[in-house]
Design a protein around this motif. Structure first.
Motif, PDB file in Angstrom:
ATOM      1  N   UNK A   1      -6.213   1.370   5.820  1.00 48.39           N
ATOM      2  CA  UNK A   1      -5.871  -0.112   4.951  1.00 48.39           C
ATOM      3  C   UNK A   1      -4.393  -0.516   4.474  1.00 48.39           C
ATOM      4  N   UNK A   2      -3.419   0.006   4.380  1.00 44.90           N
ATOM      5  CA  UNK A   2      -2.889   0.982   3.537  1.00 44.90           C
ATOM      6  C   UNK A   2      -1.899  -0.343   3.709  1.00 44.90           C
ATOM      7  N   UNK A   3      -0.093  -0.304   3.017  1.00 44.84           N
ATOM      8  CA  UNK A   3       0.679  -1.318   3.844  1.00 44.84           C
ATOM      9  C   UNK A   3       1.882  -0.965   1.902  1.00 44.84           C
ATOM     10  N   UNK A   4       2.371  -1.835   1.709  1.00 40.36           N
ATOM     11  CA  UNK A   4       4.046  -1.333   1.500  1.00 40.36           C
ATOM     12  C   UNK A   4       4.446  -1.540   0.056  1.00 40.36           C
ATOM     13  N   UNK A   5       3.006  -2.646  -0.687  1.00 33.13           N
ATOM     14  CA  UNK A   5       2.809  -2.822  -2.374  1.00 33.13           C
ATOM     15  C   UNK A   5       3.139  -2.084  -2.902  1.00 33.13           C
ATOM     16  N   UNK A   6       3.195  -0.490  -2.702  1.00 31.20           N
ATOM     17  CA  UNK A   6       2.876   0.470  -3.954  1.00 31.20           C
ATOM     18  C   UNK A   6       4.614   0.940  -3.928  1.00 31.20           C
ATOM     19  N   UNK A   7       5.413   0.822  -2.833  1.00 33.38           N
ATOM     20  CA  UNK A   7       6.870   0.178  -2.900  1.00 33.38           C
ATOM     21  C   UNK A   7       7.494  -0.987  -3.793  1.00 33.38           C
ATOM     22  N   UNK A   8       6.923  -2.316  -3.026  1.00 34.27           N
ATOM     23  CA  UNK A   8       7.182  -3.592  -3.515  1.00 34.27           C
ATOM     24  C   UNK A   8       6.990  -3.964  -5.386  1.00 34.27           C
ATOM     25  N   UNK A   9       5.766  -3.219  -5.264  1.00 33.11           N
ATOM     26  CA  UNK A   9       5.855  -3.714  -7.159  1.00 33.11           C
ATOM     27  C   UNK A   9       5.730  -2.125  -7.694  1.00 33.11           C
ATOM     28  N   UNK A  10       5.717  -1.050  -7.686  1.00 30.98           N
ATOM     29  CA  UNK A  10       5.400   0.367  -8.454  1.00 30.98           C
ATOM     30  C   UNK A  10       6.559   0.667  -8.013  1.00 30.98           C
ATOM     31  N   UNK A  11       7.722   0.583  -7.000  1.00 27.85           N
ATOM     32  CA  UNK A  11       8.890   1.571  -7.034  1.00 27.85           C
ATOM     33  C   UNK A  11       8.840   2.744  -6.438  1.00 27.85           C
ATOM     34  N   UNK A  12       7.190   3.136  -5.259  1.00 26.34           N
ATOM     35  CA  UNK A  12       7.201   4.295  -5.063  1.00 26.34           C
ATOM     36  C   UNK A  12       7.869   4.930  -3.827  1.00 26.34           C
ATOM     37  N   UNK A  13       8.160   6.098  -3.538  1.00 24.97           N
ATOM     38  CA  UNK A  13       9.277   6.016  -2.483  1.00 24.97           C
ATOM     39  C   UNK A  13       8.569   6.420  -1.005  1.00 24.97           C
ATOM     40  N   UNK A  14       7.627   5.253  -0.374  1.00 25.43           N
ATOM     41  CA  UNK A  14       6.702   5.559   0.195  1.00 25.43           C
ATOM     42  C   UNK A  14       7.785   5.278   1.835  1.00 25.43           C
ATOM     43  N   UNK A  15       7.242   5.501   3.219  1.00 25.96           N
ATOM     44  CA  UNK A  15       8.478   5.636   4.340  1.00 25.96           C
ATOM     45  C   UNK A  15       7.086   4.939   4.868  1.00 25.96           C
ATOM     46  N   UNK A  16       6.311   4.322   4.876  1.00 28.99           N
ATOM     47  CA  UNK A  16       5.087   3.876   6.009  1.00 28.99           C
ATOM     48  C   UNK A  16       4.655   2.959   5.516  1.00 28.99           C
ATOM     49  N   UNK A  17       4.682   1.682   6.666  1.00 30.63           N
ATOM     50  CA  UNK A  17       3.759   0.920   6.101  1.00 30.63           C
ATOM     51  C   UNK A  17       2.648   0.470   5.592  1.00 30.63           C
ATOM     52  N   UNK A  18       2.060   2.149   5.730  1.00 32.93           N
ATOM     53  CA  UNK A  18       0.455   2.279   5.641  1.00 32.93           C
ATOM     54  C   UNK A  18       0.222   3.114   4.729  1.00 32.93           C
ATOM     55  N   UNK A  19       0.985   2.940   3.177  1.00 34.27           N
ATOM     56  CA  UNK A  19       0.972   3.933   2.371  1.00 34.27           C
ATOM     57  C   UNK A  19      -0.750   3.446   1.285  1.00 34.27           C
ATOM     58  N   UNK A  20      -1.386   3.848   1.266  1.00 33.82           N
ATOM     59  CA  UNK A  20      -2.845   3.228   0.299  1.00 33.82           C
ATOM     60  C   UNK A  20      -2.681   3.764  -0.867  1.00 33.82           C
TER      61      UNK A  20
ATOM     62  N   UNK B   1      -3.745   2.747  -6.248  1.00 36.38           N
ATOM     63  CA  UNK B   1      -4.274   2.322  -4.186  1.00 36.38           C
ATOM     64  C   UNK B   1      -3.742   0.341  -3.538  1.00 36.38           C
ATOM     65  N   UNK B   2      -3.070   0.613  -3.156  1.00 37.65           N
ATOM     66  CA  UNK B   2      -2.779  -0.651  -1.854  1.00 37.65           C
ATOM     67  C   UNK B   2      -3.784  -1.191  -0.765  1.00 37.65           C
ATOM     68  N   UNK B   3      -4.160  -2.376  -1.413  1.00 37.91           N
ATOM     69  CA  UNK B   3      -5.346  -2.254  -0.037  1.00 37.91           C
ATOM     70  C   UNK B   3      -4.594  -3.765   0.828  1.00 37.91           C
TER      71      UNK B   3
ATOM     72  N   UNK C   1     -10.740  -4.813  -1.721  1.00 37.35           N
ATOM     73  CA  UNK C   1     -10.789  -6.118  -0.796  1.00 37.35           C
ATOM     74  C   UNK C   1      -8.763  -6.131  -0.688  1.00 37.35           C
ATOM     75  N   UNK C   2      -9.086  -6.468   0.673  1.00 38.53           N
ATOM     76  CA  UNK C   2      -7.900  -7.046   0.862  1.00 38.53           C
ATOM     77  C   UNK C   2      -6.743  -7.720   0.307  1.00 38.53           C
ATOM     78  N   UNK C   3      -5.656  -7.529   0.036  1.00 38.92           N
ATOM     79  CA  UNK C   3      -4.734  -8.350  -1.007  1.00 38.92           C
ATOM     80  C   UNK C   3      -4.904  -7.367  -3.019  1.00 38.92           C
ATOM     81  N   UNK C   4      -5.270  -6.425  -3.004  1.00 40.40           N
ATOM     82  CA  UNK C   4      -5.873  -5.963  -4.514  1.00 40.40           C
ATOM     83  C   UNK C   4      -5.279  -4.281  -4.612  1.00 40.40           C
TER      84      UNK C   4
END
Length: 321
Positions: A19-38, A94-96, A183-186
């Motif tokens: 259920x993960x996404x990419x907001x941990x990178x775009x909002x919180x600058x985490x070094x994620x490498x996938x499109x489903x980091x939750x 958490x990025x849902x 829920x989605x988007x949070x």
């Protein structure tokens, strides 16, 4: 210099989730490498997921090594008296992107008996929410085991659950046994007991590429569920440059600091403290050192440190035992 404790930053432990996404990178600058980091586990002593220091002379040491090296100077006497050398809390962002499964967590007694674990009391602070986002928190009304099972079997469980619209700044306190789902988007900051025990009861009929659904824990959950209606939303004050109480429970205390300028912090008890920056940026001043923090940073203040100065424009969650 290895014998001196200072404010500690840890390397985030990033978790891919269905259920993960990419907001941990775009909002919180985490070094994620996938499109489903939750999830970004910020401070963890869950086995096989030990946080590692990412700043200063202690960089590279894991949190259990710090506890072994510094004991009460790190944890604090009051923590050791209750938990020994077990670090009692787990901190996450958490990025849902999609709905999480509908789930619950067992209390201390059941978790100890079944999993040799703490239970999982937790709280959520909503950092960002898309329009029309919601959480699932408990039942709409008091229900019974029989009614619950009837709806579960007929795939109508959602009809008796409480779906709550959410916005940035909302807080929910989830006692063990409370059915819930993000829920989605949070995007959420989560503070919880150190536990990775979750009972999944419904997963929106999702299947993987092989047509297989995720494991459900129907039988384990039955003994753990709270069937009474619960009110998990928390109201609180948010006075600027003050530490405002949000949650005070047996496992942790969480305050919120809306920082606009300078805040002088002094320790209130003999225990470690943790600060999660949920928006903005600031300087944390300790003796001759300055630590630059931004949204998405989590910093641990060892028990031996008594005073800090925060300077900037930000929102901080302050967590202690």
């Amino acid at each position: 210099m290895m014998n001196r404790l200072y404010p500690l930053l840890f390397k985030p432990i990033l978790k891919e989730r269905i259920w993960g996404g990419t907001k941990l990178k775009t909002y919180l600058n985490k070094p994620i490498s996938s499109e489903i980091t939750g999830e970004s586990w910020e401070i963890s002593t869950v086995p096989n997921d030990l946080s590692v220091v990412n700043n200063g002379a202690l960089k590279g040491k894991n949190i259990n090594e710090l506890i072994e090296l510094f004991s009460k100077d790190f944890l604090g006497d009051s923590v050791i008296k209750r938990f020994g050398n077990d670090f009692p809390l787990l901190f996450k962002f958490i990025d849902a992107k999609e709905d999480l499964s509908i789930q619950l967590h067992p209390n201390d007694f059941l978790a100890k008996k079944r999993h040799n674990s703490f239970g999982k009391t937790e709280m959520w602070y909503v950092m960002q929410a898309d329009s029309n986002s919601r959480l699932v928190v408990g039942f709409k009304e008091n229900t019974t085991k029989q009614e619950y099972l009837h709806h579960l079997e007929n795939k109508t469980l959602v009809s008796i659950l409480n779906e709550v619209p959410v916005k940035k700044g909302d807080v929910f306190f989830l006692e063990t046994g409370t059915i819930h789902a993000i829920g989605a988007g949070v995007v959420i900051a989560e503070i919880q007991q150190t536990s990775d025990v979750t009972y999944r009861i419904y997963d929106w009929d999702r299947v993987d590429a092989n047509g297989k659904g995720r494991e459900l824990h129907t039988d384990l959950a039955l003994e753990a569920i709270t069937f009474e209606k619960t009110n998990a939303a928390i109201a609180f004050q948010a006075i600027e440059n003050t530490s405002n109480q949000v949650v005070d429970c047996p496992y942790f205390k969480t305050n919120i600091i809306p920082l606009d300028g300078i805040y002088n912090w002094s320790k209130k008890q003999d225990a470690f403290s943790v600060f999660m920056c949920t928006e903005g940026e600031l300087d944390l001043l300790f003796e001759e050192d300055c630590f630059r923090l931004k949204a998405g940073n989590t910093i641990l203040i060892p028990a031996v440190i008594d005073n800090l100065v925060f300077k900037g424009n930000a929102t901080l969650l302050e967590i202690s035992i």
